[in-house]
Scaffold this motif. Structure first.
Motif, mmCIF file in Angstrom:
data_model
loop_
_atom_site.group_PDB
_atom_site.id
_atom_site.type_symbol
_atom_site.label_atom_id
_atom_site.label_comp_id
_atom_site.label_asym_id
_atom_site.label_seq_id
_atom_site.Cartn_x
_atom_site.Cartn_y
_atom_site.Cartn_z
ATOM 1 N N TRP A 98 -8.511 6.056 0.834
ATOM 2 C CA TRP A 98 -7.236 5.993 0.161
ATOM 3 C C TRP A 98 -6.834 4.406 0.607
ATOM 4 O O TRP A 98 -7.537 3.759 1.104
ATOM 5 N N VAL A 99 -6.173 3.958 -0.754
ATOM 6 C CA VAL A 99 -5.549 2.922 -0.071
ATOM 7 C C VAL A 99 -3.890 2.926 0.303
ATOM 8 O O VAL A 99 -2.850 3.433 -0.538
ATOM 9 N N LYS A 100 -4.061 2.334 1.386
ATOM 10 C CA LYS A 100 -2.167 3.217 2.285
ATOM 11 C C LYS A 100 -1.659 1.165 2.218
ATOM 12 O O LYS A 100 -2.167 0.235 3.630
ATOM 13 N N VAL A 101 -0.765 1.749 2.123
ATOM 14 C CA VAL A 101 0.252 -0.226 2.486
ATOM 15 C C VAL A 101 1.743 0.573 2.803
ATOM 16 O O VAL A 101 1.832 0.830 2.400
ATOM 17 N N TYR A 102 2.071 -0.386 3.944
ATOM 18 C CA TYR A 102 2.806 -0.694 4.896
ATOM 19 C C TYR A 102 3.655 0.531 5.226
ATOM 20 O O TYR A 102 4.952 0.769 5.195
ATOM 21 N N GLY A 103 2.771 1.713 5.128
ATOM 22 C CA GLY A 103 3.084 3.177 4.699
ATOM 23 C C GLY A 103 3.544 3.644 4.587
ATOM 24 O O GLY A 103 3.815 4.861 4.895
#
Length: 282
Positions: A98-103
Motif C-alpha cells: 500500500w501507499v500511505k500519505v500523511y496518515g
C-alpha cells in the motif's frame, strides 16, 4: 544488446502513437533471445510494443522487479499473449503493498490479487541468486549499507489493519552478461540503486559494469515532480555511481526530472534520460 522502453511515465519525443502511464516496461534483446523486464501499470505496453515492432508473444522470459502495480499491472495481458515465458519474481510480501500519505490517503499498490493463483504454472519465485537463462542473473533480497530512497517512507505492507514499512524483500535486481561485461536492471531501486549495484559487484567481482538501467525512486509523490530527499543526497548517489564505476546510467520513471537534473549536473554524459519509445544500443 538492444533495450526498448515499452512504457514510461512520459510521452515519446518522436512518436505520438505511443501511450504512456506511470510505470515501467523494458524489452531486452540479445543474441537471439528476448527478455521482458516489468510490464507497466496496465496492458498498454502491448500496443506500444506493436508500434515499435517488438513481438511480445516471442519473449523468452519475463522478470518482475518487485510486487507493485506500476511494474506488474500488465502481467495478465502478457500471459494471455505469450504462452511460453516463465515470469520470475521475488517472494510475496508478508501482507499487501500500500501507499500511505500523511496518515490519511491510502491506496493499494500491489499486484492483481488473483493473478498468481490464476496462473500458478507461469510464475517462478526467486529466493536466492539464480541464472534464469544463459548469462541472465537475478539477485533477490538486496541488503547493503547505503541509504535507501527517502520516498520509501510512503510505502507500506498492510497486515490486517496494521501498516508496516515495506522492507522490499520482494525486490530483485537483474544482471545480464554480454561480451564479458554486465548490464544492471533495477526497476524502481527501492532497496537503493547503490545497494543494488553493490549486490551485483559482490556477485561478480572484477566484472565491469557497462550500464545501469532503471528507476531510482528519487521523485516526490506522483504526480509531483520534486525530490523525495535532498539535493545533497542525490549528488551523493551520483558521485558514488561514478566511483563504482559504471559505464553509462540510463534512468527514468521514478527517478523524476528534478533528480535527473541533479544527477546530470554531477555525472554529465555518464547519465541518459529514458522515456517511452526510447531504444538503447549497449
Amino acid at each position: 544488446m538492444k533495450v526498448s522502453v515499452l512504457m514510461e511515465n512520459r510521452p515519446s519525443e518522436s512518436d505520438g502513437r505511443l501511450g504512456f502511464e506511470w510505470g515501467l516496461s523494458l524489452h531486452v534483446a540479445l543474441e537471439g533471445r528476448a527478455i521482458l523486464f516489468d510490464t507497466g501499470a496496465s496492458g498498454r505496453f502491448v500496443e506500444n510494443a506493436e508500434h515499435m515492432s517488438v513481438d511480445v508473444a516471442s519473449v523468452d522470459v519475463a522478470v518482475l522487479s518487485h510486487h507493485h502495480y506500476d511494474h506488474g499491472g500488465g502481467l495478465r495481458r502478457f500471459l494471455a499473449l505469450n504462452a511460453k515465458a516463465k515470469v520470475y519474481l521475488g517472494e510475496r510480501p508478508e501482507g499487501e503493498c500500500w501507499v500511505k500519505v500523511y496518515g490519511v490517503i491510502k491506496r493499494y499498490a500491489g499486484l492483481d490479487r488473483e493473478l498468481l493463483a490464476d496462473f500458478p504454472e507461469r510464475f517462478e519465485v526467486v529466493e536466492r541468486p539464480v541464472e534464469i537463462a544463459p548469462d541472465v542473473f537475478l539477485i533477490p533480497r538486496i541488503g547493503g549499507t547505503h541509504q535507501r530512497p527517502a520516498g520509501n517512507r510512503h510505502l507500506f505492507v498492510k497486515r490486517g489493519d496494521t501498516f508496516v514499512p515495506d522492507a522490499f524483500a520482494h525486490e530483485l535486481v537483474m544482471a545480464v552478461k554480454e561480451n564479458g561485461r554486465l548490464v544492471v536492471f533495477t526497476g524502481c531501486s527501492h532497496s537503493g540503486v547503490l545497494n543494488m549495484v553493490d549486490a551485483v559487484v559482490e556477485r561478480f567481482p572484477g566484472v565491469p559494469i557497462r550500464a545501469v538501467i532503471g528507476g531510482f525512486h528519487l521523485v516526490g509523490l506522483p504526480p509531483v515532480s520534486g525530490l523525495s530527499g535532498s539535493k545533497d543526497e542525490v549528488r551523493e548517489v551520483a558521485a558514488a555511481l561514478l566511483a563504482t564505476p559504471v559505464g553509462t546510467v540510463y534512468t527514468g520513471h521514478c527517478t523524476g526530472e528534478a533528480a535527473f537534473a541533479v544527477l546530470k549536473s554531477v555525472m554529465g554524459e555518464g547519465i541518459v534520460d529514458l522515456r517511452t519509445g526510447a531504444r538503447v544500443e549497449i
